[in-house]
Design a protein around this motif. Structure first.
Motif, PDB file in Angstrom:
ATOM      1  N   LYS A 192       0.835  -1.209   0.000  1.00 12.71           N
ATOM      2  CA  LYS A 192       0.000   0.000   0.000  1.00 12.71           C
ATOM      3  C   LYS A 192       0.870   1.260   0.000  1.00 12.71           C
ATOM      4  CE  LYS A 192      -4.017  -2.067   2.168  1.00 12.71           C
ATOM      5  NZ  LYS A 192      -4.869  -2.147   3.354  1.00 12.71           N
ATOM      6  N   TYR A 232       2.320   1.584  -3.410  1.00 11.55           N
ATOM      7  CA  TYR A 232       1.246   1.999  -4.319  1.00 11.55           C
ATOM      8  C   TYR A 232       1.010   3.508  -4.218  1.00 11.55           C
ATOM      9  CZ  TYR A 232      -3.545   2.654  -5.940  1.00 11.55           C
ATOM     10  OH  TYR A 232      -4.667   3.132  -6.558  1.00 11.55           O
ATOM     11  N   ARG A 233       0.847   4.008  -2.988  1.00 15.35           N
ATOM     12  CA  ARG A 233       0.619   5.455  -2.809  1.00 15.35           C
ATOM     13  C   ARG A 233       1.797   6.261  -3.347  1.00 15.35           C
ATOM     14  NH1 ARG A 233      -1.250   3.637   2.199  1.00 15.35           N
ATOM     15  NH2 ARG A 233       0.699   4.286   3.177  1.00 15.35           N
ATOM     16  N   SER A 234       2.989   5.766  -3.122  1.00 17.29           N
ATOM     17  CA  SER A 234       4.179   6.438  -3.621  1.00 17.29           C
ATOM     18  C   SER A 234       4.191   6.462  -5.150  1.00 17.29           C
ATOM     19  CB  SER A 234       5.429   5.720  -3.094  1.00 17.29           C
ATOM     20  OG  SER A 234       6.596   6.277  -3.633  1.00 17.29           O
ATOM     21  N   VAL A 245       1.590   6.264  -7.183  1.00 18.59           N
ATOM     22  CA  VAL A 245       0.528   7.162  -7.643  1.00 18.59           C
ATOM     23  C   VAL A 245       0.998   8.609  -7.549  1.00 18.59           C
ATOM     24  CG1 VAL A 245      -1.801   8.045  -7.147  1.00 18.59           C
ATOM     25  CG2 VAL A 245      -1.389   5.574  -7.162  1.00 18.59           C
ATOM     26  N   SER A 246       1.700   8.935  -6.486  1.00 14.12           N
ATOM     27  CA  SER A 246       2.156  10.320  -6.318  1.00 14.12           C
ATOM     28  C   SER A 246       3.188  10.719  -7.371  1.00 14.12           C
ATOM     29  CB  SER A 246       2.733  10.535  -4.912  1.00 14.12           C
ATOM     30  OG  SER A 246       3.990   9.904  -4.785  1.00 14.12           O
ATOM     31  N   ARG A 304      -2.424  11.660 -12.524  1.00 10.60           N
ATOM     32  CA  ARG A 304      -2.773  11.435 -11.119  1.00 10.60           C
ATOM     33  C   ARG A 304      -4.190  11.930 -10.824  1.00 10.60           C
ATOM     34  NH1 ARG A 304       1.187  13.756  -9.117  1.00 10.60           N
ATOM     35  NH2 ARG A 304       0.250  15.763  -8.674  1.00 10.60           N
ATOM     36  N   GLN A 334      -6.990   9.317  -9.711  1.00 14.42           N
ATOM     37  CA  GLN A 334      -7.604   9.440  -8.393  1.00 14.42           C
ATOM     38  C   GLN A 334      -9.098   9.747  -8.486  1.00 14.42           C
ATOM     39  OE1 GLN A 334      -4.837  12.287  -6.637  1.00 14.42           O
ATOM     40  NE2 GLN A 334      -3.827  10.635  -5.518  1.00 14.42           N
ATOM     41  N   GLU A 344     -10.660   6.362  -9.384  1.00 16.50           N
ATOM     42  CA  GLU A 344     -10.529   5.480  -8.222  1.00 16.50           C
ATOM     43  C   GLU A 344     -11.534   5.868  -7.134  1.00 16.50           C
ATOM     44  OE1 GLU A 344      -7.046   5.839  -5.557  1.00 16.50           O
ATOM     45  OE2 GLU A 344      -6.671   3.758  -6.152  1.00 16.50           O
TER      46      GLU A 344
END
Length: 132
Positions: free
Chosen positions: A22, A25-27, A29-30, A37, A41, A44
């Protein structure tokens, strides 16, 4: 969230802690470009909203069809659905690539004996260092 679950299904990542996945994943996406993005987002978020109000998988599929997050994104960003789909495909590919590359670099070092010796402990406490 569904994309995280898809990522975790990849056989080489089954042994990696879900919390770490997780984070990766967040990294990833950023690191997407601003437009990718935002679109990623947005979609999502819409998918998560539909998932929350669905009672089961069939209802979720029905809601996805009736309230298409891709259609909503196309309207919101003034793009056609084909362009939105291309952006999402590119975003998924980039996210997957970043996570795979970082997972391949991950090393866990068992530091348990060193910590026990430093602290004069004889218990079974485990200490690992994560290196990426």
């Amino acid at each position: 969230m569904k994309h995280i679950m898809e990522i975790m299904k990849v056989s080489s990542m089954k042994s990696i802690n879900p919390i770490l996945i997780k984070f990766l994943y967040r990294s990833a996406v950023s690191k997407l470009s601003d437009q990718k993005r935002e679109i990623y987002q947005f979609i999502e978020s819409k998918e998560n909203q539909l998932e929350e109000i669905s009672f089961n998988e069939m209802q979720f599929i029905q809601l996805m069809s009736e309230r298409s997050p891709y259609k909503a994104a196309a309207d919101h960003f003034s793009l056609d659905i084909t362009s939105i789909k291309e952006v999402m495909d590119e975003a998924h590919a980039e996210i997957d690539q970043v996570i795979k590359e970082r997972c391949n670099r991950i090393k866990w070092i068992d530091y348990s004996d060193t910590m026990r010796n430093k602290q004069g402990r004889k218990d079974n406490q485990w200490s690992f260092i994560f290196v990426s």
